[in-house]
Design an enzyme around this catalytic site. Structure first.
Site, mmCIF file in Angstrom:
data_model
loop_
_atom_site.group_PDB
_atom_site.id
_atom_site.type_symbol
_atom_site.label_atom_id
_atom_site.label_comp_id
_atom_site.label_asym_id
_atom_site.label_seq_id
_atom_site.Cartn_x
_atom_site.Cartn_y
_atom_site.Cartn_z
ATOM 1 C CE LYS A 59 58.904 20.046 36.058
ATOM 2 N NZ LYS A 59 58.633 21.477 36.313
ATOM 3 C CB SER A 76 60.755 23.878 41.560
ATOM 4 O OG SER A 76 61.116 24.715 40.498
ATOM 5 C CG ASP A 77 55.407 21.287 38.331
ATOM 6 O OD1 ASP A 77 55.820 21.302 37.153
ATOM 7 O OD2 ASP A 77 54.198 21.306 38.622
ATOM 8 C CB THR A 78 54.648 26.715 39.552
ATOM 9 O OG1 THR A 78 55.857 26.994 40.255
ATOM 10 C CG2 THR A 78 53.574 27.693 40.006
ATOM 11 C CB SER A 113 56.378 21.065 45.013
ATOM 12 O OG SER A 113 55.107 20.969 45.602
#
Length: 196
Positions: A59, A76-78, A113
Site C-alpha cells: 500500500k 497498514s493492513d488487517t 501490520s
C-alpha cells in the site's frame, strides 16, 4: 506530547478507514490523508503476519515517489486468521455469514501490520490478538449483518459493534489492534523515528 517531537515531520496516513483516522486524532497527532487505490492481492505462499506485512508495504508503494525528506508515510493492513486461512472483507451477505459462522464458538486471531516509511527508513511492525467468540445463533449473525453491513471489515465484524458487545468472551492482546491499529506500536515506532 509525541506531536511536539514530530513537529519537523509531516505525517501522511494512507488509509481511508475512519477508525484508523480517529486513532491518529486520539493519539494527538497532526496528519494528512493521501489515498491511492491498490489491488490488495498477495502471493498464496504467504502465511499469517507475512500477509499483512506484505499488504501494508504494498500500500505504501504508489506514494513513495511523492515523499519529501521530512515526510513519514504510514500504511497498514488487517486480516482475521482462522482455520489456517486469511479472512479479508466479505463481498456479500453469504460470505459474511460464512465467516461469522466459522468463527462462532471458537478462537481466531486478528493480525494488523503497520508500515512506516521515510525517504531513508522503513519499519514494518505487526501485532496479533486472539479473540474468542461465544456460539452465535443464526438469528444473531443475520441480525448483525443486516443491521451493521460489515463489508468494510476483515472477518466481517467490528469488535466495537453489537456483535463484539454480545459475542466476545475472551481477548488476549490489544483491543485496538482488533479495531485495525496497534496504537501502542505506532506510538513506540514514531517515538523512535522522532529520536533519530
Amino acid at each position: 506530547m509525541l506531536n511536539d517531537k514530530l513537529k519537523n515531520y509531516t505525517i501522511i496516513l494512507a488509509s481511508g478507514s475512519p477508525r484508523r483516522q480517529q486513532f491518529f486524532k486520539d493519539l494527538g497527532l497532526d496528519f494528512e490523508i493521501r489515498l491511492k487505490p491498490i489491488k490488495e492481492e498477495f502471493p498464496p505462499t504467504l502465511r499469517h503476519f507475512e500477509i499483512t506485512n506484505y499488504l501494508a508495504q504494498l500500500k505504501s508503494m504508489p506514494l513513495l515517489e511523492t515523499l519529501k525528506d521530512n515526510d513519514i508515510l504510514i500504511t497498514s493492513d488487517t486480516i482475521v486468521w482462522h482455520n489456517e486461512q486469511a479472512l479479508g472483507k466479505p463481498r456479500s451477505d453469504a460470505e459474511a455469514f460464512s465467516m461469522l459462522s466459522s468463527m462462532s464458538g471458537k478462537t481466531h486471531e486478528v493480525i494488523t501490520s503497520v508500515c512506516m516509511r521515510t525517504n531513508n527508513y522503513q519499519k514494518t511492525v505487526s501485532n496479533v490478538t486472539k479473540v474468542t467468540f461465544k456460539t452465535f445463533t443464526e438469528d444473531e449473525i443475520w441480525y448483525y449483518i443486516n443491521t451493521y453491513k460489515p463489508y468494510d471489515k476483515a472477518g466481517a465484524y467490528g469488535i466495537q459493534e453489537w456483535i463484539g458487545l454480545i459475542g466476545v468472551t475472551k481477548l488476549e492482546g490489544s483491543y485496538f489492534n482488533v479495531m485495525g491499529l496497534p496504537t501502542h506500536l505506532v506510538y513506540e515506532t514514531l517515538n523512535a523515528i522522532a529520536e533519530k
